[in-house]
Design an enzyme around this catalytic site. Structure first.
Site, PDB file in Angstrom:
ATOM      1  N   CYS A  79       0.829  -1.200   0.000  1.00 41.72           N
ATOM      2  CA  CYS A  79       0.000   0.000   0.000  1.00 41.72           C
ATOM      3  C   CYS A  79       0.870   1.260   0.000  1.00 41.72           C
ATOM      4  O   CYS A  79       1.536   1.536  -0.973  1.00 41.72           O
ATOM      5  CB  CYS A  79      -0.975  -0.049   1.177  1.00 41.72           C
ATOM      6  SG  CYS A  79      -2.366   1.034   0.889  1.00 41.72           S
ATOM      7  N   HIS A 167      -3.791  -5.134   0.574  1.00 41.69           N
ATOM      8  CA  HIS A 167      -3.271  -5.616   1.861  1.00 41.69           C
ATOM      9  C   HIS A 167      -3.266  -7.140   1.904  1.00 41.69           C
ATOM     10  O   HIS A 167      -4.268  -7.762   2.262  1.00 41.69           O
ATOM     11  CB  HIS A 167      -4.105  -5.040   3.006  1.00 41.69           C
ATOM     12  CG  HIS A 167      -3.837  -3.586   3.222  1.00 41.69           C
ATOM     13  ND1 HIS A 167      -2.750  -3.131   3.924  1.00 41.69           N
ATOM     14  CD2 HIS A 167      -4.483  -2.486   2.777  1.00 41.69           C
ATOM     15  CE1 HIS A 167      -2.735  -1.817   3.929  1.00 41.69           C
ATOM     16  NE2 HIS A 167      -3.783  -1.399   3.232  1.00 41.69           N
ATOM     17  N   GLU A 169      -1.893  -8.905   3.987  1.00 44.05           N
ATOM     18  CA  GLU A 169      -1.876  -9.400   5.364  1.00 44.05           C
ATOM     19  C   GLU A 169      -3.266  -9.596   5.959  1.00 44.05           C
ATOM     20  O   GLU A 169      -3.409 -10.267   6.970  1.00 44.05           O
ATOM     21  CB  GLU A 169      -1.052  -8.446   6.253  1.00 44.05           C
ATOM     22  CG  GLU A 169      -1.624  -7.038   6.448  1.00 44.05           C
ATOM     23  CD  GLU A 169      -1.305  -6.071   5.314  1.00 44.05           C
ATOM     24  OE1 GLU A 169      -1.022  -6.548   4.195  1.00 44.05           O
ATOM     25  OE2 GLU A 169      -1.368  -4.850   5.534  1.00 44.05           O
TER      26      GLU A 169
END
Ligand code: XMP
Length: 509
Positions: A79, A167, A169
């Site tokens: 990001c 993202h 994650e």
């Protein structure tokens, strides 16, 4: 040598999650503020640049430093990290017309790229950004796009540098774990040797070296962290570890005796100190929540100090501090600044003239549990819900008296035992009963009653910073409510707390 990944924190709310994902691969990683890159030692295998609430276009946009990022180490920007990688080399980043939040479909453009190994041609990812990379610098190649974002993922040709604007994650990125795995294991070449057994072996060796023949004192609370810290130290220095377990009179019903027995069963050199009369005596007449916390905290320190002083030649104080408490927050004002624990009442004395040893400094909570399991910690302590340092002192609203503590202990026991019996205990992050400072009218048999009200609280959470109330089955709540009103003298009403945090907190005081 222990290998690690460095995460430069630009303030994203997801920075901790990146670390969690990497640790799940049995790879150690460190979160450091974006402007505090340490000297690059051979144990560092790769660097991840996190997201950020900032925009690279802003005047004071955070820049990695001091110095340049290393040229030869693999780097992954996520990001903001990706936007910074593009922008700092001459790419353009603009405010996105369609601020992209939520799910998006990623289409792979270069299936041969090692970052995208075993990722399907189309996969769902999670976007959360107001800026977007509108043009990439020369030598940057698009490797995946979404419908709205052409440069969703890129690779810098000739250098081991990647950027992704989504993202990976977060859970909603379906193959996010795979992408991070491809980076950490495939590209950085980490071997995944950060296991509980490996951690125990290296920590025990370090503790022996550090402590030598000295004595250590440690305050046990009955919780997971202090118990695991004790077991590690016990393995390292045996009976030279002196544990103190204080009964404040504010613990759950029978907890002091059962936990003390369990500690002794594990071979710990532990002294139980019953200071309940002192704690309760000092609480008499105090109604303000913060004043109650202060009183309990002060008593705890004084009782602990007095006991520690009785241990001849002790020169170390062990603490159960864990990784989220030691991460230095990035200077970017953002969610990651709030990861620091905000409660320290019930913690250990800070003004003692002892050297501090913190065997769990490197671990997240779930890793503490894994290490505890590997060390043979009593499963009852291992799976225990978090419990506040001031204990039931902040679950009896208003003034605390021995009678009220007894009511709350009985009600809490009925509630917690039922959660266990129904197989719900492990699905709940934290639960407890609260004694409210109001009375209400009821009817029992032919008699009108005017008695106390108990509130039940059960939440799911990851770290206690945010929480949601648990949708416990109605039949379960009904059974517990009946059992409390029938079994606990002085209670004629039970209510269930249906507030999330925020805006409410987990505890009522
Ligand atoms: P709140 O009520 O702030 O609680 O949502 C978040 C978590 O912290 C625990 N808590 C405390 N722990 N000393 C502690 O050691 C305290 O004074 C304290 N107050 C709250 C709470 O039980 C929950 O897990």
């Amino acid at each position: 040598m222990m290998e690690r990944i460095l995460i430069l924190d630009f303030g994203s709310q997801y920075t901790m999650l990146i670390a969690r994902r990497i640790r799940e691969m049995n790879v150690y990683c460190d979160i450091v503020p974006f402007n505090k890159i340490p000297s690059i030692t051979p144990d560092i295998k790769g660097i991840i640049l996190s997201g950020s609430p900032s925009s690279v276009r802003a005047e004071n946009a955070p820049q990695p430093g001091p110095g340049k990022l290393p040229d030869d180490l693999p780097i992954l920007g996520i990001c903001y990290g990706a936007q910074w990688l593009a922008w700092s080399c001459g790419g353009t980043v603009d405010a996105s017309d369609a601020r992209e939040y939520g799910r998006a479909l990623l289409s792979i453009k270069d299936a041969a790229d090692p970052l995208l190994k075993e990722v399907p041609a189309e996969t769902q990812v999670w976007m959360s950004h107001g800026d977007t990379i509108t043009s990439l610098p020369e030598g940057y190649k698009v490797i995946a796009s979404t419908e709205k974002v052409d440069n969703a993922a890129f690779k810098v040709e000739g250098r081991p540098v990647w950027g992704i604007q989504f993202h990976a994650e977060v859970h909603h990125s379906e193959f996010g774990r795979q992408i991070l795995h491809n980076f950490v294991i495939g590209i950085c070449g980490c071997t995944g040797s950060w296991t509980p057994a490996g951690f125990i072996e290296s920590t025990v060796a370090e503790l022996r070296k550090k402590i030598g023949g000295d004595k250590v004192v440690l305050g046990l609370s009955g919780g997971v962290d202090s118990s695991v810290a004790a077991l590690l130290l016990h393995k390292a220095i045996g009976q030279r570890l002196h544990c103190i377990f204080v009964d404040s009179g504010l613990l759950r019903k029978d907890e002091f005796s059962s936990v003390l027995a369990s500690y002794k069963g594990m071979g710990l050199n532990v002294k139980g100190v019953d200071a309940s009369a002192r704690f309760l005596g000092h609480l008499a007449g105090i109604t303000d929540p913060e004043a109650k916390r202060k009183s309990i905290g002060r008593d705890f320190v004084e009782v602990f100090n007095a006991e520690a002083e009785k241990i001849e030649d002790v020169c170390w104080l062990a603490q159960g501090t864990i990784y989220p408490d030691v991460i230095e927050s990035s200077a970017v004002p953002g969610a990651s600044a709030t990861i620091k624990s905000h409660h320290n009442v019930g913690g250990l004395p800070k003004d003692m003239k002892l050297k501090v040893v913190e065997p769990l400094r490197l671990l997240f909570k779930d890793e503490v549990r894994r290490v505890g399991k590997a060390l043979g910690l009593d499963p009852d302590i291992l799976g225990r819900h978090p419990f506040p340092g001031p204990g039931l002192g902040i679950r009896v609203l208003g003034e605390v008296t021995p009678e009220k503590i007894s009511i709350i202990q009985e009600a809490d026991k009925i509630y917690i035992d039922a959660l266990k019996r129904w197989g719900l205990y492990d699905q709940v992050w934290q639960a407890g009963a609260i004694l409210l400072p109001i009375k209400s009218v009821g009817v029992m048999g032919d008699e009108r009653t005017y008695e106390n009200t108990i509130a039940l609280r059960a939440v799911t959470s990851v770290d206690g910073m945010t929480a949601d109330w648990v949708r416990l089955p109605y039949d379960f709540l009904s059974e517990v409510s009946d059992a409390i009103i029938r079994g606990v003298k002085g209670v004629n009403r039970v209510v269930y707390d249906i507030c999330s945090k925020p805006p409410a907190t987990i505890e009522w005081e």
